[in-house]
Scaffold this motif. Structure first.
Motif, PDB file in Angstrom:
ATOM      1  N   THR A  64       0.804  -1.219   0.000  1.00 41.34           N
ATOM      2  CA  THR A  64       0.000   0.000   0.000  1.00 41.34           C
ATOM      3  C   THR A  64       0.834   1.266   0.000  1.00 41.34           C
ATOM      4  OG1 THR A  64      -0.150  -0.096   2.423  1.00 41.34           O
ATOM      5  CG2 THR A  64      -1.925  -1.141   1.155  1.00 41.34           C
ATOM      6  N   ASN A  65       2.102   1.167   0.323  1.00 39.76           N
ATOM      7  CA  ASN A  65       3.001   2.316   0.314  1.00 39.76           C
ATOM      8  C   ASN A  65       3.711   2.376  -1.035  1.00 39.76           C
ATOM      9  OD1 ASN A  65       5.139   4.159   0.679  1.00 39.76           O
ATOM     10  ND2 ASN A  65       5.216   3.736   2.866  1.00 39.76           N
ATOM     11  N   PRO A  66       3.579   3.496  -1.781  1.00 40.06           N
ATOM     12  CA  PRO A  66       4.225   3.576  -3.108  1.00 40.06           C
ATOM     13  C   PRO A  66       5.732   3.369  -3.073  1.00 40.06           C
ATOM     14  CG  PRO A  66       2.635   5.349  -2.827  1.00 40.06           C
ATOM     15  CD  PRO A  66       2.771   4.689  -1.482  1.00 40.06           C
ATOM     16  N   THR A 122      -1.185  -5.852  -6.320  1.00 42.08           N
ATOM     17  CA  THR A 122      -1.429  -4.404  -6.270  1.00 42.08           C
ATOM     18  C   THR A 122      -2.326  -3.899  -7.393  1.00 42.08           C
ATOM     19  OG1 THR A 122       0.542  -3.947  -7.592  1.00 42.08           O
ATOM     20  CG2 THR A 122       0.822  -4.038  -5.203  1.00 42.08           C
ATOM     21  N   GLY A 130      -1.425  -0.446  -8.559  1.00 43.22           N
ATOM     22  CA  GLY A 130      -1.365   0.609  -7.553  1.00 43.22           C
ATOM     23  C   GLY A 130      -0.197   0.392  -6.596  1.00 43.22           C
ATOM     24  N   PRO A 131      -0.104   1.197  -5.555  1.00 42.91           N
ATOM     25  CA  PRO A 131      -0.912   2.407  -5.337  1.00 42.91           C
ATOM     26  C   PRO A 131      -0.428   3.573  -6.195  1.00 42.91           C
ATOM     27  CG  PRO A 131       0.675   2.099  -3.559  1.00 42.91           C
ATOM     28  CD  PRO A 131       0.817   0.903  -4.468  1.00 42.91           C
ATOM     29  N   VAL A 132      -1.352   4.376  -6.661  1.00 50.34           N
ATOM     30  CA  VAL A 132      -1.120   5.534  -7.557  1.00 50.34           C
ATOM     31  C   VAL A 132      -0.145   5.189  -8.677  1.00 50.34           C
ATOM     32  CG1 VAL A 132      -1.769   7.315  -5.889  1.00 50.34           C
ATOM     33  CG2 VAL A 132       0.584   6.482  -5.910  1.00 50.34           C
TER      34      VAL A 132
END
Length: 308
Positions: free
Chosen positions: A165-167, A250, A253-255
């Protein structure tokens, strides 16, 4: 005492040798025909059709409309395409670098310390597990809330880590997952190459007073050049084709931190139905891989071996 004269060898007429060669050619063609048929159906035909689609506006819902080089111009001006290429290149550097270094270390340890079949079999086990299964297992282990790893960190009073969840951590995590899955297979390739190095070469180095590190960098590594070139080329191509681990963990993601080029092509083709544009990006990727492979082989001089 009777002397038996050896029989004179009768040379076969030229026509007989020619017929024998033709017969061997037919037998060889018979055995490779299934492979050629599979290659034509599953590789050659899709490649030709994909190349044609790259010049069309095709959405799977209507007939392809020829648009010339518009798709290629759109790809060159697409910032998301170049972002996915940058993400993929970052992944390739992480994955190929970590996998190659760890595989060389494991192969050297096996070659110099133990040649146990049990150790080799254990190293190969992760490679035999399907990539989707590997991705799901690590997704559960590294889950931020329920994963075993974060539970262990929490029990030690440390902060939990958002591996997926952490880019900043997502792509390195995926890289390490695939390194874990494939490093055993790569190590066995290096190990097989080390077994081809004559033992007297190591004995001569030992007599000259060379230590383990000097022996590895002065003897083992130079003599492994063809195997090293093979591993780097295969690892490079395989790393550019990363898809399944991203798809099950993922989803880009994220972003868009893990949206590699294969996943972007998949989205364009089967989410947005831009089949022609997706085919264009696939063709561009093939050209990039061809150039990188050629450069690697030339720089590493893969066709030369100091064992000769």
């Amino acid at each position: 005492m009777t002397h038996v004269l050896p029989r004179a060898r009768i040379a076969a007429p030229p026509g007989s040798r020619r017929r024998r060669r033709q017969g061997d050619g037919r037998v060889a063609l018979f055995f490779i025909a299934p492979v050629l048929l599979g290659f034509a159906v599953f590789y050659l035909y899709p490649t030709i059709r994909g190349f044609w689609w790259s010049f069309t506006d095709y959405s799977l819902l209507a007939e392809p409309q020829f648009v010339g080089l518009e798709n290629y111009a759109a790809a060159m001006a697409d910032p998301e395409f170049w972002n996915s290429m940058a993400v993929t290149l970052y992944y390739v550097v992480l994955n190929v670098g970590s996998q190659t270094l760890l595989a060389l270390l494991l192969a050297a340890l096996m070659h110099r310390l133990t040649r146990s079949i049990v150790v080799r079999t254990t190293l190969l086990l992760p490679w035999l597990v399907p990539n989707v299964t590997v991705g799901l297992i690590w997704l559960w282990l590294l889950d931020t809330n329920l994963g075993f790893v974060n539970r262990m960190l929490d029990s030690m009073g440390l902060d939990k880590i958002g591996f997926f969840t952490n880019p900043a951590f997502a792509l390195p995590t995926i890289s390490l997952i695939n390194t874990w899955a494939f490093v055993g297979y790569t190590a066995l390739l290096f190990y097989a190459g080390m077994l081809q190095i004559p033992q007297d070469t190591y004995e001569a180095a030992s007599i000259d007073g060379a230590g383990e590190f000097r022996t590895f960098f002065r003897i083992t590594l130079p003599l492994l050049r063809p195997i090293l070139a093979l591993v780097l080329v295969v690892s490079l191509i395989g790393s550019f084709q990363i898809f399944d681990t991203v798809a099950v963990t993922t989803k880009g993601g994220p972003v868009n931190a893990t949206r590699v080029i294969y996943y972007y092509i998949y989205q364009q083709a089967f989410t947005y139905f831009h089949m022609g544009y997706a085919a264009t990006m696939a063709i561009v990727l093939v050209l990039i891989l061809g150039v990188l492979t050629f450069v690697q082989l030339r720089l590493l001089r893969a066709s030369e071996s100091q064992l000769a």
